[in-house]
Scaffold this motif. Structure first.
Motif, PDB file in Angstrom:
ATOM      1  N   LEU A  63       0.835  -1.208   0.000  1.00 47.11           N
ATOM      2  CA  LEU A  63       0.000   0.000   0.000  1.00 47.11           C
ATOM      3  C   LEU A  63       0.864   1.249   0.000  1.00 47.11           C
ATOM      4  N   ILE A  64       1.910   1.242   0.815  1.00 49.12           N
ATOM      5  CA  ILE A  64       2.813   2.391   0.879  1.00 49.12           C
ATOM      6  C   ILE A  64       3.433   2.658  -0.492  1.00 49.12           C
ATOM      7  N   LEU A  65       3.835   1.589  -1.179  1.00 46.93           N
ATOM      8  CA  LEU A  65       4.447   1.746  -2.501  1.00 46.93           C
ATOM      9  C   LEU A  65       3.444   2.287  -3.515  1.00 46.93           C
ATOM     10  N   TYR A  66       2.208   1.786  -3.484  1.00 51.76           N
ATOM     11  CA  TYR A  66       1.182   2.292  -4.407  1.00 51.76           C
ATOM     12  C   TYR A  66       0.918   3.779  -4.158  1.00 51.76           C
ATOM     13  N   VAL A  67       0.805   4.153  -2.883  1.00 53.21           N
ATOM     14  CA  VAL A  67       0.554   5.553  -2.547  1.00 53.21           C
ATOM     15  C   VAL A  67       1.739   6.425  -2.979  1.00 53.21           C
ATOM     16  N   THR A  68       2.947   5.929  -2.770  1.00 51.85           N
ATOM     17  CA  THR A  68       4.142   6.683  -3.161  1.00 51.85           C
ATOM     18  C   THR A  68       4.167   6.944  -4.655  1.00 51.85           C
ATOM     19  N   ILE A  69       3.862   5.912  -5.438  1.00 50.92           N
ATOM     20  CA  ILE A  69       3.854   6.080  -6.893  1.00 50.92           C
ATOM     21  C   ILE A  69       2.778   7.086  -7.303  1.00 50.92           C
ATOM     22  N   GLY A  70       1.608   7.006  -6.683  1.00 50.14           N
ATOM     23  CA  GLY A  70       0.551   7.957  -6.999  1.00 50.14           C
ATOM     24  C   GLY A  70       0.960   9.390  -6.694  1.00 50.14           C
ATOM     25  N   VAL A  71       1.605   9.598  -5.556  1.00 47.28           N
ATOM     26  CA  VAL A  71       2.056  10.936  -5.171  1.00 47.28           C
ATOM     27  C   VAL A  71       3.140  11.438  -6.122  1.00 47.28           C
ATOM     28  N   LEU A  72       4.072  10.564  -6.485  1.00 44.68           N
ATOM     29  CA  LEU A  72       5.141  10.960  -7.406  1.00 44.68           C
ATOM     30  C   LEU A  72       4.593  11.336  -8.774  1.00 44.68           C
ATOM     31  N   LEU A  73       3.636  10.560  -9.279  1.00 41.90           N
ATOM     32  CA  LEU A  73       3.029  10.887 -10.573  1.00 41.90           C
ATOM     33  C   LEU A  73       2.302  12.224 -10.510  1.00 41.90           C
ATOM     34  N   ALA A  74       1.596  12.465  -9.415  1.00 38.25           N
ATOM     35  CA  ALA A  74       0.901  13.747  -9.252  1.00 38.25           C
ATOM     36  C   ALA A  74       1.903  14.901  -9.205  1.00 38.25           C
ATOM     37  N   ALA A  75       3.039  14.686  -8.533  1.00 33.93           N
ATOM     38  CA  ALA A  75       4.063  15.727  -8.446  1.00 33.93           C
ATOM     39  C   ALA A  75       4.679  16.014  -9.806  1.00 33.93           C
ATOM     40  N   VAL A  76       4.929  14.952 -10.575  1.00 38.11           N
ATOM     41  CA  VAL A  76       5.475  15.141 -11.926  1.00 38.11           C
ATOM     42  C   VAL A  76       4.491  15.913 -12.796  1.00 38.11           C
ATOM     43  N   GLY A  77       3.217  15.549 -12.709  1.00 40.66           N
ATOM     44  CA  GLY A  77       2.208  16.252 -13.487  1.00 40.66           C
ATOM     45  C   GLY A  77       2.116  17.715 -13.115  1.00 40.66           C
ATOM     46  N   LEU A  78       2.161  18.008 -11.815  1.00 41.29           N
ATOM     47  CA  LEU A  78       2.100  19.400 -11.356  1.00 41.29           C
ATOM     48  C   LEU A  78       3.307  20.192 -11.827  1.00 41.29           C
ATOM     49  N   SER A  79       4.484  19.566 -11.789  1.00 35.37           N
ATOM     50  CA  SER A  79       5.699  20.229 -12.242  1.00 35.37           C
ATOM     51  C   SER A  79       5.632  20.545 -13.735  1.00 35.37           C
ATOM     52  N   LEU A  80       5.138  19.584 -14.528  1.00 33.62           N
ATOM     53  CA  LEU A  80       5.005  19.818 -15.972  1.00 33.62           C
ATOM     54  C   LEU A  80       4.001  20.924 -16.257  1.00 33.62           C
ATOM     55  N   GLU A  81       2.901  20.931 -15.524  1.00 35.22           N
ATOM     56  CA  GLU A  81       1.895  21.986 -15.718  1.00 35.22           C
ATOM     57  C   GLU A  81       2.484  23.362 -15.452  1.00 35.22           C
ATOM     58  N   ARG A  82       3.260  23.475 -14.383  1.00 37.46           N
ATOM     59  CA  ARG A  82       3.855  24.766 -14.052  1.00 37.46           C
ATOM     60  C   ARG A  82       4.850  25.203 -15.117  1.00 37.46           C
ATOM     61  N   ARG A  83       5.646  24.267 -15.615  1.00 39.78           N
ATOM     62  CA  ARG A  83       6.613  24.625 -16.653  1.00 39.78           C
ATOM     63  C   ARG A  83       5.913  25.070 -17.920  1.00 39.78           C
ATOM     64  N   LEU A  84       4.871  24.361 -18.311  1.00 37.40           N
ATOM     65  CA  LEU A  84       4.133  24.723 -19.516  1.00 37.40           C
ATOM     66  C   LEU A  84       3.428  26.066 -19.352  1.00 37.40           C
ATOM     67  N   SER A  85       2.928  26.335 -18.131  1.00 42.27           N
ATOM     68  CA  SER A  85       2.259  27.613 -17.871  1.00 42.27           C
ATOM     69  C   SER A  85       3.251  28.769 -17.957  1.00 42.27           C
ATOM     70  N   HIS A  86       4.440  28.579 -17.369  1.00 41.36           N
ATOM     71  CA  HIS A  86       5.465  29.623 -17.428  1.00 41.36           C
ATOM     72  C   HIS A  86       5.923  29.861 -18.867  1.00 41.36           C
ATOM     73  N   ARG A  87       6.056  28.746 -19.611  1.00 37.72           N
ATOM     74  CA  ARG A  87       6.522  28.877 -20.991  1.00 37.72           C
ATOM     75  C   ARG A  87       5.491  29.608 -21.848  1.00 37.72           C
ATOM     76  N   SER A  88       4.216  29.241 -21.683  1.00 35.16           N
ATOM     77  CA  SER A  88       3.165  29.907 -22.458  1.00 35.16           C
ATOM     78  C   SER A  88       3.009  31.358 -22.020  1.00 35.16           C
ATOM     79  N   GLY A  89       3.217  31.625 -20.708  1.00 40.46           N
ATOM     80  CA  GLY A  89       3.126  32.985 -20.216  1.00 40.46           C
ATOM     81  C   GLY A  89       4.247  33.861 -20.753  1.00 40.46           C
ATOM     82  N   GLY A  90       5.450  33.234 -20.872  1.00 41.21           N
ATOM     83  CA  GLY A  90       6.592  33.969 -21.393  1.00 41.21           C
ATOM     84  C   GLY A  90       6.453  34.308 -22.864  1.00 41.21           C
ATOM     85  N   GLN A  91       5.736  33.414 -23.576  1.00 41.39           N
ATOM     86  CA  GLN A  91       5.540  33.672 -24.993  1.00 41.39           C
ATOM     87  C   GLN A  91       4.473  34.754 -25.192  1.00 41.39           C
TER      88      GLN A  91
END
Length: 217
Positions: free
Chosen positions: A189-217
């Motif tokens: 269970l701990i491993l499943y939760v960890t993977i879910g949290v990591l995927l959510a963190a990666v998604g949030l990081s990508l969203e922020r980068r794309l938002s900054h990039r589109s904002g800069g353009q």
């Protein structure tokens, strides 16, 4: 206790590797089919009907039944699949139906005026898709795609029924060999939760980068 823990984690980490491999492979192999389905749904009636039937079937039936059909019925057609390959095929066919809806919604969210303006400028359909539709659609689809990857990881726990040594099956084996089911399943269970949290963190990081990039353009 230390011996038990030392026995649990190597086995579970090995199962986690299998889980992530199957989930990622299913996501990648399902993507091209999902794109074709999304295009078919937006096409004429002769394409929409079979695409709609496919999507309805794979979205509306239990994944466990789909896994069993692929694993047990396909061999009757003369095609032998290993448990791991059968799991990837079944999950890829399933996720393609869900991904197609994500792609369709992402493309529909693009303002029609931008596409029409690009056509008036003489841009080719491929150029319009790659430089106008795809970047905007990807930003819109990213949260849903991350959610689909998380769903794939969870759904992959069902592949243990066809003898794939994923995280869930490894936890079952460890629980049976150590007579400590609580430790085994709590660790899984701990491993499943960890993977879910990591995927959510990666998604949030990508969203922020794309938002900054589109904002800069």
């Amino acid at each position: 206790m230390e011996k038990t823990v030392a026995h649990i984690w190597p086995a579970l980490l090995d199962g986690l590797t299998t889980t992530m491999t199957i989930s990622l492979a299913a996501l990648l192999f399902g993507a091209p089919l999902a794109l074709m389905l999304a295009a078919a749904v937006r096409g004429n009636r002769w394409l929409r009907v079979p695409a709609g039937v496919y999507i309805s079937f794979w979205r509306g039936t239990p994944i466990l039944v789909q896994l069993l059909i692929i694993f047990y019925i396909i061999p009757f057609l003369g095609l032998e699949l290993s448990p791991t390959v059968a799991a990837i095929v079944a999950l890829a066919l399933n996720t393609a139906a869900f991904q197609s809806e994500i792609y369709r919604a992402g493309l529909q969210a693009i303002p029609p005026g931008e596409v029409e303006a690009a056509k008036m400028l003489g841009l080719s359909p491929s150029t319009i898709f790659l430089h106008i539709e795809a970047p905007q659609a990807f930003r819109t689809m990213l949260p849903a795609l991350i959610g689909e990857m998380q769903a794939l990881v969870k759904n992959s726990s069902l592949v243990s029924v066809i003898a794939v040594s994923d995280l869930t099956r490894r936890a079952q084996q460890v629980a049976a060999s150590t007579f400590r089911p609580l430790d085994a399943y709590a660790s899984a269970l701990i491993l499943y939760v960890t993977i879910g949290v990591l995927l959510a963190a990666v998604g949030l990081s990508l969203e922020r980068r794309l938002s900054h990039r589109s904002g800069g353009q």
